[in-house]
Scaffold this motif. Sequence first.
Motif, mmCIF file in Angstrom:
data_model
loop_
_atom_site.group_PDB
_atom_site.id
_atom_site.type_symbol
_atom_site.label_atom_id
_atom_site.label_comp_id
_atom_site.label_asym_id
_atom_site.label_seq_id
_atom_site.Cartn_x
_atom_site.Cartn_y
_atom_site.Cartn_z
ATOM 1 N N GLY A 8 19.521 11.175 6.565
ATOM 2 C CA GLY A 8 19.766 10.404 7.763
ATOM 3 C C GLY A 8 21.157 9.823 7.860
ATOM 4 O O GLY A 8 21.541 9.276 8.901
ATOM 5 N N SER A 9 21.924 9.923 6.781
ATOM 6 C CA SER A 9 23.251 9.326 6.770
ATOM 7 C C SER A 9 24.230 10.255 6.072
ATOM 8 O O SER A 9 23.948 10.750 4.973
ATOM 9 C CB SER A 9 23.210 7.982 6.036
ATOM 10 N N THR A 10 25.356 10.491 6.725
ATOM 11 C CA THR A 10 26.386 11.354 6.156
ATOM 12 C C THR A 10 27.742 10.670 6.257
ATOM 13 O O THR A 10 27.979 9.864 7.173
ATOM 14 C CB THR A 10 26.451 12.703 6.883
ATOM 15 N N THR A 11 28.616 10.980 5.310
ATOM 16 C CA THR A 11 29.990 10.476 5.338
ATOM 17 C C THR A 11 30.937 11.611 4.962
ATOM 18 O O THR A 11 30.551 12.546 4.252
ATOM 19 C CB THR A 11 30.188 9.301 4.364
ATOM 20 N N TYR A 12 32.176 11.495 5.462
ATOM 21 C CA TYR A 12 33.159 12.555 5.258
ATOM 22 C C TYR A 12 34.522 11.972 4.913
ATOM 23 O O TYR A 12 34.890 10.910 5.417
ATOM 24 C CB TYR A 12 33.295 13.398 6.524
ATOM 25 N N ALA A 13 35.270 12.711 4.113
ATOM 26 C CA ALA A 13 36.667 12.376 3.897
ATOM 27 C C ALA A 13 37.431 12.627 5.195
ATOM 28 O O ALA A 13 37.090 13.526 5.975
ATOM 29 C CB ALA A 13 37.240 13.236 2.771
ATOM 30 N N ASP A 14 38.478 11.839 5.424
ATOM 31 C CA ASP A 14 39.259 12.000 6.659
ATOM 32 C C ASP A 14 39.810 13.418 6.796
ATOM 33 O O ASP A 14 39.918 13.943 7.905
ATOM 34 C CB ASP A 14 40.414 10.999 6.671
ATOM 35 N N ALA A 15 40.119 14.049 5.668
ATOM 36 C CA ALA A 15 40.730 15.383 5.702
ATOM 37 C C ALA A 15 39.811 16.451 6.275
ATOM 38 O O ALA A 15 40.277 17.500 6.735
ATOM 39 C CB ALA A 15 41.179 15.785 4.301
ATOM 40 N N VAL A 16 38.497 16.201 6.257
ATOM 41 C CA VAL A 16 37.544 17.225 6.719
ATOM 42 C C VAL A 16 36.698 16.759 7.897
ATOM 43 O O VAL A 16 35.938 17.549 8.463
ATOM 44 C CB VAL A 16 36.622 17.681 5.573
ATOM 45 N N LYS A 17 36.829 15.506 8.270
ATOM 46 C CA LYS A 17 36.004 14.955 9.352
ATOM 47 C C LYS A 17 36.203 15.743 10.633
ATOM 48 O O LYS A 17 37.332 16.043 11.018
ATOM 49 C CB LYS A 17 36.364 13.488 9.552
ATOM 50 N N GLY A 18 35.097 16.111 11.266
ATOM 51 C CA GLY A 18 35.152 16.865 12.504
ATOM 52 C C GLY A 18 35.189 18.375 12.294
ATOM 53 O O GLY A 18 35.033 19.136 13.256
ATOM 54 N N ARG A 19 35.392 18.805 11.049
ATOM 55 C CA ARG A 19 35.437 20.244 10.749
ATOM 56 C C ARG A 19 34.318 20.680 9.812
ATOM 57 O O ARG A 19 33.856 21.827 9.905
ATOM 58 C CB ARG A 19 36.781 20.610 10.105
ATOM 59 N N GLU A 66 45.008 24.312 3.239
ATOM 60 C CA GLU A 66 44.871 23.174 2.320
ATOM 61 C C GLU A 66 43.426 22.904 1.920
ATOM 62 O O GLU A 66 43.178 22.036 1.075
ATOM 63 C CB GLU A 66 45.494 21.905 2.918
ATOM 64 N N ASP A 67 42.478 23.609 2.487
ATOM 65 C CA ASP A 67 41.081 23.508 2.059
ATOM 66 C C ASP A 67 40.791 24.402 0.853
ATOM 67 O O ASP A 67 39.686 24.346 0.302
ATOM 68 C CB ASP A 67 40.131 23.905 3.199
ATOM 69 N N THR A 68 41.765 25.199 0.449
ATOM 70 C CA THR A 68 41.592 26.073 -0.708
ATOM 71 C C THR A 68 41.311 25.241 -1.954
ATOM 72 O O THR A 68 42.085 24.353 -2.304
ATOM 73 C CB THR A 68 42.829 26.937 -0.923
ATOM 74 N N ALA A 69 40.186 25.531 -2.602
ATOM 75 C CA ALA A 69 39.759 24.748 -3.771
ATOM 76 C C ALA A 69 38.472 25.334 -4.319
ATOM 77 O O ALA A 69 37.833 26.180 -3.686
ATOM 78 C CB ALA A 69 39.537 23.292 -3.391
ATOM 79 N N VAL A 70 38.088 24.846 -5.488
ATOM 80 C CA VAL A 70 36.742 25.080 -6.005
ATOM 81 C C VAL A 70 35.860 23.948 -5.492
ATOM 82 O O VAL A 70 36.198 22.773 -5.666
ATOM 83 C CB VAL A 70 36.719 25.110 -7.547
ATOM 84 N N TYR A 71 34.775 24.296 -4.840
ATOM 85 C CA TYR A 71 33.864 23.314 -4.253
ATOM 86 C C TYR A 71 32.628 23.178 -5.135
ATOM 87 O O TYR A 71 32.014 24.183 -5.525
ATOM 88 C CB TYR A 71 33.461 23.737 -2.848
ATOM 89 N N MET A 72 32.281 21.934 -5.448
ATOM 90 C CA MET A 72 31.149 21.649 -6.329
ATOM 91 C C MET A 72 30.216 20.629 -5.693
ATOM 92 O O MET A 72 30.680 19.704 -5.022
ATOM 93 C CB MET A 72 31.654 21.097 -7.661
ATOM 94 N N CYS A 73 28.924 20.801 -5.931
ATOM 95 C CA CYS A 73 27.967 19.777 -5.521
ATOM 96 C C CYS A 73 27.706 18.858 -6.711
ATOM 97 O O CYS A 73 27.798 19.273 -7.870
ATOM 98 C CB CYS A 73 26.673 20.379 -5.008
ATOM 99 N N THR A 74 27.401 17.616 -6.399
ATOM 100 C CA THR A 74 27.292 16.627 -7.476
ATOM 101 C C THR A 74 26.399 15.475 -7.071
ATOM 102 O O THR A 74 26.211 15.197 -5.883
ATOM 103 C CB THR A 74 28.694 16.116 -7.856
ATOM 104 N N THR A 75 25.848 14.798 -8.072
ATOM 105 C CA THR A 75 25.117 13.573 -7.847
ATOM 106 C C THR A 75 25.132 12.765 -9.136
ATOM 107 O O THR A 75 25.533 13.271 -10.192
ATOM 108 C CB THR A 75 23.668 13.858 -7.395
#
Length: 117
Positions: free
Chosen positions: A56-67, A89-98
């Motif tokens: 029910g709640s999501t948050t985003y870094a400014d660099a990706v907000k809206g995309r 500049e989105d080139t990276a290794v993306y990981m899920c975490t908790t």
Amino acid sequence: EVQLVESGGGLVQPGGSLRLSCAASGFTFSNYAMSWVRQAPGKGLEWVSSINSGAGSTTYADAVKGRFTISRDNAKNTLYLQMDSLKPEDTAVYMCTTSGPFGNTWRGQGTQVTVSS
């Protein structure tokens, strides 16, 4: 054993889209908030987005907000990241975490996203 397995990365042109998935096992996925982080070559970990346990709640870094759009399917124990209007500049290794119950970090091995023409 806790496992977080990311998939869906690849090579995409600027302006393109990708949908990342993170399959979770070994813990009660629906009880945990989840996040995506990324690491670009030669840089540290960067937080990208988070979603609460009930979605029910999501948050985003400014660099990706809206995309980028984070979502989850608790019935499938899967976390998603829809990435649109990708930039180099989105080139990276993306990981899920908790965070585990004792403050420990659970994080997958990641999936490579490369944005290039």
